[in-house]
Design an enzyme around this catalytic site. Structure first.
Site, mmCIF file in Angstrom:
data_model
loop_
_atom_site.group_PDB
_atom_site.id
_atom_site.type_symbol
_atom_site.label_atom_id
_atom_site.label_comp_id
_atom_site.label_asym_id
_atom_site.label_seq_id
_atom_site.Cartn_x
_atom_site.Cartn_y
_atom_site.Cartn_z
ATOM 1 N N ARG A 88 31.641 -25.597 29.179
ATOM 2 C CA ARG A 88 30.584 -24.601 28.979
ATOM 3 C C ARG A 88 31.093 -23.390 28.216
ATOM 4 N NH1 ARG A 88 26.868 -26.033 33.155
ATOM 5 N NH2 ARG A 88 24.985 -24.758 33.210
ATOM 6 N N ARG A 139 16.030 -26.126 43.198
ATOM 7 C CA ARG A 139 17.279 -25.400 42.925
ATOM 8 C C ARG A 139 17.043 -23.898 42.965
ATOM 9 N NH1 ARG A 139 19.964 -28.004 37.578
ATOM 10 N NH2 ARG A 139 20.689 -25.857 37.460
ATOM 11 N N ARG A 150 20.683 -17.631 32.698
ATOM 12 C CA ARG A 150 21.417 -18.852 32.306
ATOM 13 C C ARG A 150 21.310 -19.076 30.799
ATOM 14 N NH1 ARG A 150 18.567 -22.890 36.062
ATOM 15 N NH2 ARG A 150 19.872 -24.487 35.117
HETATM 16 P P1 AMP Z 1 23.782 -26.932 35.599
HETATM 17 O O1 AMP Z 1 23.273 -27.899 36.614
HETATM 18 O O2 AMP Z 1 24.635 -27.559 34.564
HETATM 19 O O3 AMP Z 1 22.679 -26.104 35.005
HETATM 20 O O4 AMP Z 1 24.755 -25.934 36.368
HETATM 21 C C1 AMP Z 1 24.268 -25.126 37.434
HETATM 22 C C2 AMP Z 1 25.221 -23.980 37.699
HETATM 23 O O5 AMP Z 1 26.506 -24.501 38.060
HETATM 24 C C3 AMP Z 1 25.500 -23.107 36.500
HETATM 25 O O6 AMP Z 1 24.523 -22.114 36.305
HETATM 26 C C4 AMP Z 1 26.856 -22.522 36.867
HETATM 27 O O7 AMP Z 1 26.711 -21.517 37.837
HETATM 28 C C5 AMP Z 1 27.547 -23.704 37.531
HETATM 29 N N1 AMP Z 1 28.281 -24.509 36.550
HETATM 30 C C6 AMP Z 1 28.035 -25.794 36.180
HETATM 31 N N2 AMP Z 1 28.900 -26.224 35.263
HETATM 32 C C7 AMP Z 1 29.736 -25.196 35.024
HETATM 33 C C8 AMP Z 1 30.835 -25.000 34.155
HETATM 34 N N3 AMP Z 1 31.260 -25.958 33.338
HETATM 35 N N4 AMP Z 1 31.462 -23.813 34.176
HETATM 36 C C9 AMP Z 1 31.065 -22.825 34.988
HETATM 37 N N5 AMP Z 1 30.006 -22.928 35.829
HETATM 38 C C10 AMP Z 1 29.341 -24.102 35.858
#
Ligand code: AMP
Length: 298
Positions: A88, A139, A150
């Site tokens: 990310r 969520r 985000r």
């Molecule tokens: P996502 O399901 O990919 O939208 O991820 C949900 C949340 O998990 C994000 O908003 C971050 O808080 C955390 N997260 C997921 N992947 C990462 C990553 N590669 N680096 C840092 N935080 C992450």
């Protein structure tokens, strides 16, 4: 087959990843899903990540890189994996590069799903509705306020990865505004072109071509030098060359004579220094003799 799916929240990464899992028998590794599982299980990582995730922030690189490093070594990932939500940030991408290198693994492609931001809120709201309809918990970060955060985080920290992987010649961009089916087809076409299927991966092909061009390099340099020389001759650079040579020669001469003079000077000074005590002794002796003579006369 080892892939990265890049795209903002709501771009359809999860949906496409599930389809790829079915089609290629590879696993989807979503750091978001893994972190949510850790939060639910109240593991030490989950406890650390919980509030950050709820606020739409990013969990530390150390945690996510650690999770991925362990996960890609599991037997179910042997056929390949799709990274969804990781890397990310550029530092995470660099960490991934070095851990794949260590594990002697290569990436086949990075697929970016490009979507207009205006539709993302609608998509995320729809996702929340569908989750509710299934009787599951929504969520905590799928709210308009947290989504806005985000998105900012995506723009600032994740979007630079588009350039990173484009520079590494790994990036393929797909129009994520097309229908789910069309996006799947497009991804399928890209992956067919990459042509994993037990053959040479794109990354490996790239490595091979780099090797080949490295082998060719001396010849190419020679050719370029010849060309430049020819051009220089044409533009009368020959005279310039001569002048430069002459200047270099006289500079050399000047340096030589300066050295000689310095040596000579040094020798004279040394000689004089050696002579000096003797001369002083002699004149002292002379003076003593003179005095003695005068005394005798008196
Ligand atoms: P996502 O399901 O990919 O939208 O991820 C949900 C949340 O998990 C994000 O908003 C971050 O808080 C955390 N997260 C997921 N992947 C990462 C990553 N590669 N680096 C840092 N935080 C992450």
């Amino acid at each position: 087959m080892r892939l990265i799916l890049l795209g903002p929240p709501g771009s359809g990464k999860g949906t496409q990843a599930q389809r790829l899992v079915q089609r290629y028998g590879i696993v989807q590794l979503s750091t978001g899903d893994m972190l949510r599982a850790a939060v639910a299980a109240q593991t030490p990582i989950g406890l650390k990540a919980k509030d950050i995730m709820a606020a739409g922030g990013l969990v530390s690189d150390e945690i996510v890189v650690g999770i991925i490093s362990d996960r890609i070594e599991q037997p179910d990932a042997a056929k390949g994996f799709i990274l969804d939500g990781f890397p990310r940030t550029v530092p995470q991408a660099e960490a991934l590069d070095s851990l794949l290198k260590k594990k002697q693994m290569t990436l086949d492609a990075v697929i970016e799903l490009k979507v207009n931001e205006s539709v993302l809120l609608q998509r995320v709201e729809k996702r929340a509705e569908e989750t509710r309809a299934r009787g599951e918990q929504v969520r905590p970060d799928d709210t308009p306020e947290v989504l806005a955060k985000r998105l900012v985080s995506y723009r600032e920290q994740t979007e630079p990865l588009v350039h990173y992987y484009s520079d590494h010649r790994m990036l393929a961009t797909v129009d994520g505004m097309m229908s789910i089916e069309q996006v799947t087809e497009e991804i399928g076409r890209i992956l067919a072109a990459v042509g994993d299927k037990g053959g040479t991966s794109r990354a490996a092909k790239k490595a091979n071509s780099t090797k080949r061009s490295a082998g060719k390099a001396p010849k190419t340099v020679k050719k370029a030098a010849k060309k430049t020389a020819k051009k220089a001759e044409k533009t009368g650079a020959k005279t310039a060359k001569k002048t430069v040579k002459k200047a270099a020669k006289s500079a050399k001469k000047a340096a030589k004579s300066t050295k000689k003079a310095a040596k000579k000077g040094a020798k004279t000074v040394a000689k004089a220094a050696r002579k000096a005590p003797k001369t002083a002794q002699k004149s002292a002796k002379k003076a003593v003799k003179k005095l003695a003579k005068r005394k005798a006369k008196r």
